[in-house]
Motif scaffolding. Structure first.
Motif, PDB file in Angstrom:
ATOM      1  N   GLU A  44     -30.408  50.420  46.657  1.00 61.43           N
ATOM      2  CA  GLU A  44     -31.627  49.995  45.956  1.00 61.43           C
ATOM      3  C   GLU A  44     -32.869  50.551  46.657  1.00 61.43           C
ATOM      4  OE1 GLU A  44     -31.317  45.774  46.046  1.00 61.43           O
ATOM      5  OE2 GLU A  44     -29.605  45.697  44.652  1.00 61.43           O
ATOM      6  N   TRP A  45     -32.858  50.488  47.985  1.00 63.82           N
ATOM      7  CA  TRP A  45     -33.982  50.992  48.780  1.00 63.82           C
ATOM      8  C   TRP A  45     -34.145  52.495  48.602  1.00 63.82           C
ATOM      9  CZ3 TRP A  45     -34.010  54.463  52.856  1.00 63.82           C
ATOM     10  CH2 TRP A  45     -35.161  54.493  53.662  1.00 63.82           C
ATOM     11  N   MET A  46     -33.042  53.235  48.580  1.00 64.09           N
ATOM     12  CA  MET A  46     -33.110  54.683  48.390  1.00 64.09           C
ATOM     13  C   MET A  46     -33.690  55.028  47.023  1.00 64.09           C
ATOM     14  SD  MET A  46     -29.548  55.981  50.198  1.00 64.09           S
ATOM     15  CE  MET A  46     -29.875  57.704  49.821  1.00 64.09           C
ATOM     16  N   ALA A  47     -33.238  54.330  45.996  1.00 62.49           N
ATOM     17  CA  ALA A  47     -33.770  54.589  44.660  1.00 62.49           C
ATOM     18  C   ALA A  47     -35.259  54.296  44.604  1.00 62.49           C
ATOM     19  CB  ALA A  47     -33.015  53.744  43.636  1.00 62.49           C
ATOM     20  N   ALA A  48     -35.695  53.215  45.245  1.00 58.23           N
ATOM     21  CA  ALA A  48     -37.108  52.850  45.253  1.00 58.23           C
ATOM     22  C   ALA A  48     -37.952  53.894  45.975  1.00 58.23           C
ATOM     23  CB  ALA A  48     -37.295  51.484  45.910  1.00 58.23           C
ATOM     24  N   HIS A  49     -37.368  54.558  46.960  1.00 59.05           N
ATOM     25  CA  HIS A  49     -38.084  55.586  47.722  1.00 59.05           C
ATOM     26  C   HIS A  49     -37.816  57.000  47.191  1.00 59.05           C
ATOM     27  CE1 HIS A  49     -38.457  52.202  50.532  1.00 59.05           C
ATOM     28  NE2 HIS A  49     -39.436  52.873  51.108  1.00 59.05           N
ATOM     29  N   GLN A  50     -37.135  57.078  46.053  1.00 59.30           N
ATOM     30  CA  GLN A  50     -36.821  58.371  45.423  1.00 59.30           C
ATOM     31  C   GLN A  50     -36.072  59.300  46.374  1.00 59.30           C
ATOM     32  OE1 GLN A  50     -40.813  59.483  43.990  1.00 59.30           O
ATOM     33  NE2 GLN A  50     -40.190  58.808  41.943  1.00 59.30           N
ATOM     34  N   ASN A  73     -30.467  51.364  39.918  1.00 60.00           N
ATOM     35  CA  ASN A  73     -31.926  51.345  40.035  1.00 60.00           C
ATOM     36  C   ASN A  73     -32.550  52.699  39.710  1.00 60.00           C
ATOM     37  OD1 ASN A  73     -32.783  48.555  41.323  1.00 60.00           O
ATOM     38  ND2 ASN A  73     -30.818  49.147  42.210  1.00 60.00           N
ATOM     39  N   GLY A  74     -31.820  53.493  38.940  1.00 59.57           N
ATOM     40  CA  GLY A  74     -32.367  54.738  38.414  1.00 59.57           C
ATOM     41  C   GLY A  74     -32.371  55.911  39.355  1.00 59.57           C
ATOM     42  N   GLY A  75     -31.630  55.820  40.455  1.00 57.39           N
ATOM     43  CA  GLY A  75     -31.594  56.919  41.404  1.00 57.39           C
ATOM     44  C   GLY A  75     -30.502  57.919  41.100  1.00 57.39           C
ATOM     45  N   THR A  76     -30.425  58.942  41.933  1.00 63.29           N
ATOM     46  CA  THR A  76     -29.478  60.045  41.741  1.00 63.29           C
ATOM     47  C   THR A  76     -28.445  60.049  42.858  1.00 63.29           C
ATOM     48  OG1 THR A  76     -31.174  61.392  40.651  1.00 63.29           O
ATOM     49  CG2 THR A  76     -29.235  62.540  41.494  1.00 63.29           C
ATOM     50  N   VAL A  77     -27.181  60.246  42.461  1.00 66.85           N
ATOM     51  CA  VAL A  77     -26.080  60.230  43.412  1.00 66.85           C
ATOM     52  C   VAL A  77     -25.305  61.543  43.330  1.00 66.85           C
ATOM     53  CG1 VAL A  77     -23.951  59.092  44.126  1.00 66.85           C
ATOM     54  CG2 VAL A  77     -25.855  57.731  43.217  1.00 66.85           C
ATOM     55  N   HIS A  78     -25.085  62.158  44.494  1.00 69.46           N
ATOM     56  CA  HIS A  78     -24.261  63.358  44.616  1.00 69.46           C
ATOM     57  C   HIS A  78     -23.030  62.989  45.440  1.00 69.46           C
ATOM     58  CE1 HIS A  78     -27.762  65.736  43.310  1.00 69.46           C
ATOM     59  NE2 HIS A  78     -28.462  64.963  44.138  1.00 69.46           N
ATOM     60  N   GLY A  79     -21.861  63.137  44.857  1.00 81.11           N
ATOM     61  CA  GLY A  79     -20.627  62.814  45.551  1.00 81.11           C
ATOM     62  C   GLY A  79     -19.812  64.057  45.842  1.00 81.11           C
ATOM     63  N   ILE A  80     -19.259  64.125  47.040  1.00 85.39           N
ATOM     64  CA  ILE A  80     -18.396  65.236  47.430  1.00 85.39           C
ATOM     65  C   ILE A  80     -17.079  64.648  47.908  1.00 85.39           C
ATOM     66  CG2 ILE A  80     -18.084  67.231  48.925  1.00 85.39           C
ATOM     67  CD1 ILE A  80     -21.567  65.893  48.410  1.00 85.39           C
ATOM     68  N   ALA A  91     -12.090  58.921  43.362  1.00 83.24           N
ATOM     69  CA  ALA A  91     -13.366  59.472  42.908  1.00 83.24           C
ATOM     70  C   ALA A  91     -14.104  58.517  41.982  1.00 83.24           C
ATOM     71  CB  ALA A  91     -13.142  60.812  42.217  1.00 83.24           C
ATOM     72  N   TYR A  92     -15.434  58.502  42.117  1.00 84.53           N
ATOM     73  CA  TYR A  92     -16.284  57.660  41.291  1.00 84.53           C
ATOM     74  C   TYR A  92     -16.893  58.538  40.199  1.00 84.53           C
ATOM     75  CZ  TYR A  92     -19.301  53.623  40.364  1.00 84.53           C
ATOM     76  OH  TYR A  92     -19.925  52.529  39.803  1.00 84.53           O
ATOM     77  N   LYS A  93     -16.298  58.516  39.024  1.00 85.40           N
ATOM     78  CA  LYS A  93     -16.701  59.415  37.946  1.00 85.40           C
ATOM     79  C   LYS A  93     -17.993  58.981  37.248  1.00 85.40           C
ATOM     80  CE  LYS A  93     -11.949  60.902  37.192  1.00 85.40           C
ATOM     81  NZ  LYS A  93     -10.799  61.007  36.248  1.00 85.40           N
ATOM     82  N   LYS A  94     -18.519  57.815  37.610  1.00 82.45           N
ATOM     83  CA  LYS A  94     -19.747  57.304  37.015  1.00 82.45           C
ATOM     84  C   LYS A  94     -20.990  58.025  37.542  1.00 82.45           C
ATOM     85  CE  LYS A  94     -22.315  52.910  36.605  1.00 82.45           C
ATOM     86  NZ  LYS A  94     -22.310  51.475  36.982  1.00 82.45           N
ATOM     87  N   ILE A  95     -20.892  58.622  38.711  1.00 84.88           N
ATOM     88  CA  ILE A  95     -22.072  59.244  39.319  1.00 84.88           C
ATOM     89  C   ILE A  95     -22.449  60.533  38.596  1.00 84.88           C
ATOM     90  CG2 ILE A  95     -21.516  58.210  41.544  1.00 84.88           C
ATOM     91  CD1 ILE A  95     -20.505  60.883  42.509  1.00 84.88           C
TER      92      ILE A  95
END
Length: 206
Positions: A44-50, A73-80, A91-95
């Motif tokens: 949540e904190w990361m999304a708030a800080h973009q 919270n509307g942020g962006t996630v990159h998974g490797i 794997a989390y296919k939602k990201i």
């Protein structure tokens, strides 16, 4: 490797340096709800800080919690994630961005290349391995990015004490000890990372 590990430059107008953060953490929940809660709060904190999340691409444990905190919270996630772990259903296919790589070495290299800093939440031996590599590469000049430990309820205090012992016994220079930051406050961690200057790499002379 060194060129992949450089921080994005901070300009004279004060443009932020930390736009993405590699987070290493457990793929298990832990024995106390507080760990999942903190991981969710970090997201949540990361999304708030973009700040984009770069992580191991898993859907379980603290990994899933921090990813959900960002996504919800509307942020962006990159998974490797590795081919082996993906084939086992981790794997989390939602990201938004999921990359599948051949093995753990490729995953660690990709995560470090994509992120502007590295942060360890509580986790197991895999978490320790990944953050330790990022920290050890500071000494040889192959990681110019900041490394921090989220020291929730003193989780990483024993490790901090070991590092201090290494320094006292002459195995770890003070400049590299100081390049690793321990805190249980996300704002303090970000402040450390935004003002971080990589120390000069270790030189060997007879």
């Amino acid at each position: 490797m060194q060129s992949n590990s450089k921080l994005r430059s901070c300009n004279k107008e004060g443009k932020k340096m930390i736009n993405s953060l590699a987070v290493y953490c457990g793929a298990r929940d832990g024995n106390d709800q507080k760990y999942l809660t903190a991981a969710q709060q970090l997201g949540e904190w990361m999304a708030a800080h973009q700040i984009d999340l770069v992580y191991g691409g898993g859907q379980f444990g603290l990994m899933g919690a921090v990813a959900n905190g960002v996504l919800d919270n509307g942020g962006t996630v990159h998974g490797i994630i590795t081919e082996t772990l993906a084939s086992r259903g981790a794997a989390y296919k939602k990201i938004q961005d999921l990359k599948i790589v051949p093995d753990m070495d490729h995953r660690k290299e990709k995560m470090m290349a994509m992120a502007d800093g590295m942060l360890a939440l509580p986790g197991g031996i895999g978490t320790l391995e990944e953050i330790s590599q990022a920290a050890s590469w500071i000494t040889i000049g192959e990681n110019l990015k900041p490394v921090a430990f989220y020291n929730q309820d003193g989780f990483y205090s024993p490790l901090e004490q070991v590092l201090e012992r290494m320094n006292r016994e002459g195995f770890l220079e003070k400049v590299y000890l100081d390049s690793m930051y321990f805190s249980d406050d996300f704002d303090q961690i970000l402040d450390f990372m935004e003002h971080y200057h990589a120390p000069h790499y270790r030189e060997y002379k007879k």
